[in-house]
Write a protein that holds these residues in place. Structure first.
Motif, short mmCIF file in Angstrom:
data_model
loop_
_atom_site.label_atom_id
_atom_site.label_comp_id
_atom_site.label_asym_id
_atom_site.label_seq_id
_atom_site.Cartn_x
_atom_site.Cartn_y
_atom_site.Cartn_z
N ALA A 37 -16.20 -7.87 -1.30
CA ALA A 37 -14.78 -7.53 -1.37
C ALA A 37 -14.50 -6.03 -1.33
CB ALA A 37 -14.18 -8.11 -2.64
N ILE A 38 -15.48 -5.19 -1.60
CA ILE A 38 -15.22 -3.75 -1.70
C ILE A 38 -14.87 -3.16 -0.34
CG2 ILE A 38 -16.13 -1.52 -2.45
CD1 ILE A 38 -15.81 -3.54 -4.74
N SER A 39 -15.63 -3.46 0.68
CA SER A 39 -15.37 -2.89 2.01
C SER A 39 -13.99 -3.26 2.55
CB SER A 39 -16.47 -3.31 2.98
OG SER A 39 -16.29 -2.69 4.23
N PRO A 40 -13.57 -4.53 2.50
CA PRO A 40 -12.22 -4.85 2.96
C PRO A 40 -11.13 -4.14 2.15
CG PRO A 40 -13.51 -6.85 2.75
CD PRO A 40 -14.32 -5.74 2.18
N LEU A 41 -11.38 -3.96 0.86
CA LEU A 41 -10.43 -3.24 0.02
C LEU A 41 -10.29 -1.80 0.51
CD1 LEU A 41 -8.66 -2.93 -2.55
CD2 LEU A 41 -10.76 -2.27 -3.72
N VAL A 42 -11.41 -1.14 0.74
CA VAL A 42 -11.37 0.25 1.20
C VAL A 42 -10.69 0.34 2.57
CG1 VAL A 42 -12.81 2.21 1.89
CG2 VAL A 42 -13.30 0.98 -0.24
N LYS A 43 -10.91 -0.65 3.42
CA LYS A 43 -10.26 -0.66 4.74
C LYS A 43 -8.74 -0.71 4.59
CE LYS A 43 -14.05 -2.51 7.39
NZ LYS A 43 -14.61 -3.64 8.11
N LEU A 44 -8.24 -1.36 3.55
CA LEU A 44 -6.79 -1.44 3.33
C LEU A 44 -6.18 -0.08 2.99
CD1 LEU A 44 -6.34 -4.83 1.47
CD2 LEU A 44 -5.59 -4.23 3.78
N LEU A 45 -7.01 0.89 2.60
CA LEU A 45 -6.49 2.23 2.37
C LEU A 45 -5.92 2.82 3.67
CD1 LEU A 45 -9.34 3.64 0.11
CD2 LEU A 45 -7.03 3.01 -0.62
N GLY A 46 -6.43 2.36 4.79
CA GLY A 46 -5.95 2.82 6.09
C GLY A 46 -4.94 1.88 6.74
N PRO A 50 2.59 0.60 3.60
CA PRO A 50 2.51 1.45 2.41
C PRO A 50 2.21 0.68 1.13
CG PRO A 50 4.40 2.08 3.74
CD PRO A 50 3.84 0.80 4.32
N GLU A 51 2.71 -0.55 0.99
CA GLU A 51 2.43 -1.33 -0.21
C GLU A 51 0.95 -1.67 -0.31
OE1 GLU A 51 4.94 -4.76 -0.30
OE2 GLU A 51 6.72 -3.59 -0.85
N GLU A 52 0.32 -1.98 0.83
CA GLU A 52 -1.10 -2.27 0.82
C GLU A 52 -1.89 -1.01 0.47
OE1 GLU A 52 -2.22 -4.12 4.52
OE2 GLU A 52 -0.78 -5.74 4.24
N GLN A 53 -1.48 0.13 1.01
CA GLN A 53 -2.14 1.39 0.68
C GLN A 53 -2.03 1.68 -0.82
OE1 GLN A 53 0.17 3.89 3.23
NE2 GLN A 53 -1.34 3.85 4.88
N LEU A 54 -0.84 1.48 -1.35
CA LEU A 54 -0.58 1.73 -2.77
C LEU A 54 -1.48 0.87 -3.65
CD1 LEU A 54 1.30 3.05 -4.96
CD2 LEU A 54 2.73 1.01 -4.71
N ASP A 55 -1.49 -0.43 -3.38
CA ASP A 55 -2.28 -1.35 -4.19
C ASP A 55 -3.78 -1.12 -4.01
OD1 ASP A 55 0.04 -2.51 -5.19
OD2 ASP A 55 0.06 -4.12 -3.70
N ALA A 56 -4.21 -0.86 -2.78
CA ALA A 56 -5.63 -0.62 -2.53
C ALA A 56 -6.09 0.66 -3.22
CB ALA A 56 -5.91 -0.56 -1.03
N ALA A 57 -5.26 1.71 -3.17
CA ALA A 57 -5.62 2.97 -3.83
C ALA A 57 -5.75 2.77 -5.33
CB ALA A 57 -4.61 4.06 -3.51
#
Length: 156
Positions: A37-46, A50-57
């Protein structure tokens, strides 16, 4: 069968669940790492959302509570992605979560703090301080700049 193009609401719900589990479940990082799950989470930073970026960060910070956990998040490419979120094209909330995550990563070891500096975090963090970003963002930016475990033991 899982669809690769999940709706934004599904991603948001998954991120919120991940955040709650990271905060409340001991040893959750190892479980998330084992589940891939870590790699897909980090991919959501990009992500473009904006909501996905916020939550992923925010979730990256929750996952980077200690040196071992931070290493897992770093290995997935979180530092450059979080540094990118410090730029002027992102909301104050996204920038605040990114600085908070960078702060937690920096606190986990001097090497991690130096990796954040090497990724180019200093100029945007200084800009955040100079812009009068809201209080939490200012605090996070200052702590990320200091690295280590804050004022007591800055890196270098």
């Amino acid at each position: 069968m899982r669809r690769a193009d999940s709706r934004p609401s599904q991603k948001k719900e998954a991120l919120e669940t991940l955040a709650v589990m990271c905060r409340d479940v001991p040893d959750s990082v190892a479980a998330f790492h084992a589940a891939g799950a870590i790699s897909p989470l980090v991919k959501l930073l990009g992500a473009d959302c904006p909501e996905e970026q916020l939550d992923a960060a925010g979730a990256c910070g929750l996952l980077a509570r200690d040196a071992a956990s931070a290493a897992t998040v770093i290995a997935a490419g979180a530092i450059p992605a979080l540094v990118k979120l410090l730029g002027s094209g992102f909301s104050t909330a996204v920038q605040s979560n990114a600085t908070g995550s960078l702060t937690l990563i920096a606190r986990s070891s001097v090497e991690n703090a130096l990796a954040i500096v090497a990724a180019g975090a200093l100029p945007p963090l200084v800009q955040l301080l100079g812009r009068g970003t809201p209080a939490l963002g200012l605090e996070n930016a200052a702590e990320a700049l200091l690295g280590g475990d804050g004022v007591k033991n800055p890196p270098g």
